[in-house]
Design a protein around this motif. Structure first.
Motif, PDB file in Angstrom:
ATOM      1  N   TYR A 124      36.823  16.302 -27.108  1.00  0.00           N
ATOM      2  CA  TYR A 124      35.472  16.759 -26.754  1.00  0.00           C
ATOM      3  C   TYR A 124      35.321  16.772 -25.229  1.00  0.00           C
ATOM      4  CZ  TYR A 124      34.187  16.239 -31.654  1.00  0.00           C
ATOM      5  OH  TYR A 124      34.127  16.362 -33.021  1.00  0.00           O
ATOM      6  N   PRO A 125      36.079  17.643 -24.567  1.00  0.00           N
ATOM      7  CA  PRO A 125      36.005  17.681 -23.099  1.00  0.00           C
ATOM      8  C   PRO A 125      34.840  18.518 -22.563  1.00  0.00           C
ATOM      9  CG  PRO A 125      37.617  19.257 -23.858  1.00  0.00           C
ATOM     10  CD  PRO A 125      37.105  18.557 -25.094  1.00  0.00           C
ATOM     11  N   ASP A 126      34.148  19.218 -23.461  1.00  0.00           N
ATOM     12  CA  ASP A 126      33.075  20.120 -23.024  1.00  0.00           C
ATOM     13  C   ASP A 126      31.782  19.748 -23.748  1.00  0.00           C
ATOM     14  OD1 ASP A 126      31.503  22.147 -22.031  1.00  0.00           O
ATOM     15  OD2 ASP A 126      32.362  23.691 -23.342  1.00  0.00           O
ATOM     16  N   SER A 127      30.875  19.102 -23.032  1.00  0.00           N
ATOM     17  CA  SER A 127      29.609  18.686 -23.628  1.00  0.00           C
ATOM     18  C   SER A 127      28.440  19.246 -22.838  1.00  0.00           C
ATOM     19  CB  SER A 127      29.510  17.158 -23.676  1.00  0.00           C
ATOM     20  OG  SER A 127      30.541  16.610 -24.465  1.00  0.00           O
ATOM     21  N   ILE A 128      27.320  19.423 -23.552  1.00  0.00           N
ATOM     22  CA  ILE A 128      26.055  19.825 -22.933  1.00  0.00           C
ATOM     23  C   ILE A 128      25.305  18.562 -22.546  1.00  0.00           C
ATOM     24  CG2 ILE A 128      23.914  21.122 -23.234  1.00  0.00           C
ATOM     25  CD1 ILE A 128      25.254  22.376 -25.758  1.00  0.00           C
ATOM     26  N   ARG A 129      24.761  18.553 -21.354  1.00  0.00           N
ATOM     27  CA  ARG A 129      23.922  17.418 -20.937  1.00  0.00           C
ATOM     28  C   ARG A 129      22.594  17.963 -20.425  1.00  0.00           C
ATOM     29  NH1 ARG A 129      26.555  13.341 -16.860  1.00  0.00           N
ATOM     30  NH2 ARG A 129      27.777  12.908 -18.740  1.00  0.00           N
ATOM     31  N   VAL A 130      21.514  17.411 -20.920  1.00  0.00           N
ATOM     32  CA  VAL A 130      20.191  17.837 -20.467  1.00  0.00           C
ATOM     33  C   VAL A 130      19.383  16.631 -20.011  1.00  0.00           C
ATOM     34  CG1 VAL A 130      20.093  19.859 -21.968  1.00  0.00           C
ATOM     35  CG2 VAL A 130      19.157  17.695 -22.770  1.00  0.00           C
ATOM     36  N   LEU A 131      18.569  16.872 -19.004  1.00  0.00           N
ATOM     37  CA  LEU A 131      17.509  15.947 -18.611  1.00  0.00           C
ATOM     38  C   LEU A 131      16.205  16.625 -18.998  1.00  0.00           C
ATOM     39  CD1 LEU A 131      18.560  14.705 -15.057  1.00  0.00           C
ATOM     40  CD2 LEU A 131      18.538  13.388 -17.166  1.00  0.00           C
ATOM     41  N   ALA A 132      15.355  15.908 -19.704  1.00  0.00           N
ATOM     42  CA  ALA A 132      14.113  16.504 -20.172  1.00  0.00           C
ATOM     43  C   ALA A 132      12.974  15.504 -20.054  1.00  0.00           C
ATOM     44  CB  ALA A 132      14.256  16.960 -21.627  1.00  0.00           C
ATOM     45  N   GLN A 133      11.783  16.043 -19.952  1.00  0.00           N
ATOM     46  CA  GLN A 133      10.575  15.232 -19.940  1.00  0.00           C
ATOM     47  C   GLN A 133       9.581  15.830 -20.918  1.00  0.00           C
ATOM     48  OE1 GLN A 133       9.540  15.274 -15.706  1.00  0.00           O
ATOM     49  NE2 GLN A 133      10.215  13.149 -15.555  1.00  0.00           N
ATOM     50  N   ARG A 134       8.667  14.999 -21.386  1.00  0.00           N
ATOM     51  CA  ARG A 134       7.643  15.508 -22.271  1.00  0.00           C
ATOM     52  C   ARG A 134       6.741  16.474 -21.515  1.00  0.00           C
ATOM     53  NH1 ARG A 134       5.058  10.302 -25.062  1.00  0.00           N
ATOM     54  NH2 ARG A 134       5.386   9.501 -22.971  1.00  0.00           N
ATOM     55  N   GLN A 135       6.390  17.556 -22.162  1.00  0.00           N
ATOM     56  CA  GLN A 135       5.468  18.505 -21.561  1.00  0.00           C
ATOM     57  C   GLN A 135       4.084  17.880 -21.504  1.00  0.00           C
ATOM     58  OE1 GLN A 135       5.750  21.877 -24.142  1.00  0.00           O
ATOM     59  NE2 GLN A 135       7.708  22.557 -23.341  1.00  0.00           N
ATOM     60  N   PHE A 136       3.310  18.318 -20.494  1.00  0.00           N
ATOM     61  CA  PHE A 136       1.943  17.838 -20.412  1.00  0.00           C
ATOM     62  C   PHE A 136       1.204  18.190 -21.694  1.00  0.00           C
ATOM     63  CE2 PHE A 136       2.398  18.262 -15.662  1.00  0.00           C
ATOM     64  CZ  PHE A 136       2.376  16.890 -15.433  1.00  0.00           C
ATOM     65  N   GLN A 137       0.436  17.260 -22.198  1.00  0.00           N
ATOM     66  CA  GLN A 137      -0.403  17.541 -23.340  1.00  0.00           C
ATOM     67  C   GLN A 137      -1.537  18.462 -22.922  1.00  0.00           C
ATOM     68  OE1 GLN A 137       0.354  16.503 -26.464  1.00  0.00           O
ATOM     69  NE2 GLN A 137       2.226  15.715 -25.517  1.00  0.00           N
TER      70      GLN A 137
END
Length: 310
Positions: free
Chosen positions: A187-200
């Motif tokens: 598994y040398p190729d992975s997706i990485r995301v940084l995310a935050q909750r959207q404003f309500q």
């Protein structure tokens, strides 16, 4: 006939999921540590790692910064992780009773979860209001020579697009998305995301009203009752001190919007109150028209002044 174990029961029987002596294990821990450290300063005091395994990543982070690092681990590796981390829970995230975390991280876990949307809801519920979520999953099959991931534990195969759609559906906004992150030789190729909750919606509306009130602290007149008015003013009109809706188009006179009827502008009748131009496209023309009628420039506020990013 034997009863098939549940997802949780299956993982609770596992042990020694990683071999910490292999070069690929050391490589991924070093790379993940390097990725997490810039996220720690200045506001991260509590981290939760979902699927912390033996706790080696948390040990490395705690050696760098004096913070609380908790883990969730269903397998028997939780016992080893407890010697390195502050707390390790052997229960699903939705059953945790803990204070919020400024950072929740999860490496190669979401593809194992039967209902990833429901799992993300549980993570969101334990994330501080301005907290960050870091997720890593295999990119498609996770290897450029494989079209499909046939790992029986992997219930989902993600692409950048499908992961983005999943996060958006659960109220997350992606801050960054990157590819090519290393997990192991297969598994040398992975997706990485940084995310935050959207404003309500409530917070969005409160922030928008604050902008309106900064420019229009008292009574005002809304001029130009078209599409921009409906899109950008009408949703908050009931919270503003609008005295009248006016438009230069005779065809709009008498139209009803809430408690108002559209009327023509009359300087004597409407008085010297601020006028909000409710049109972006025709704003310049309306401004000139008002100036030609003797309206003071300081009384004319354009919609762009409210919506323009500070």
């Amino acid at each position: 006939m034997p009863v098939k174990p549940t997802e949780r029961q299956y993982y609770e029987t596992l042990v020694a999921r990683n071999d910490p002596h292999t070069p690929w294990f050391k490589r991924k821990i070093a790379e993940r540590t390097a990725a997490l450290i810039p996220l720690l300063i200045p506001r991260v005091r509590r981290i939760l790692e979902v699927g912390c395994a033996e706790g080696e990543l948390g040990r490395a982070i705690k050696a760098h910064s004096p913070l609380v690092y908790d883990g969730v681990e269903l397998s028997k590796d939780a016992e080893l992780a407890r010697t390195k981390l502050d707390q390790v829970f052997r229960t699903p995230v939705d059953q945790l009773d803990s204070a919020p975390y400024e950072l929740i991280v999860s490496f190669h876990v979401l593809e194992h979860i039967a209902d990833p949307g429901q799992e993300l809801q549980a993570w969101a519920a334990r994330l501080a209001p301005e907290g960050t979520l870091l997720i890593e999953v295999p990119n498609q099959a996770g290897h450029p020579l494989l079209a499909n991931d046939l790992n029986p534990e992997h219930l989902h195969q993600f692409s950048p697009a499908s992961l983005a759609v999943l996060l958006a559906s659960q109220g997350f906004s992606i801050q960054t998305l990157s590819l090519g992150h290393y997990e192991s030789p297969v598994y040398p190729d992975s997706i990485r995301v940084l995310a935050q909750r959207q404003f309500q919606a409530e917070r969005q509306q409160a922030d928008l009203l604050q902008r309106f009130r900064a420019r229009l602290p008292g009574p005002c007149i809304a001029y130009g009752i078209g599409g921009d008015f409906l899109n950008y003013v009408a949703p908050v009109a009931e919270y503003l001190e609008i005295q009248a809706l006016v438009d230069s188009d005779p065809g709009k006179r008498g139209l009803q919007f809430g408690r108002y009827q559209v009327e023509a502008y009359d300087p004597e009748h409407h008085g010297a109150v601020p006028i909000l131009i409710c049109s972006i496209k025709f704003g310049a023309n309306i401004r000139q028209q008002l100036l030609s009628m003797g309206v003071a420039p300081e009384l004319i506020i354009g919609l762009e002044e409210i919506y323009e990013a500070p």
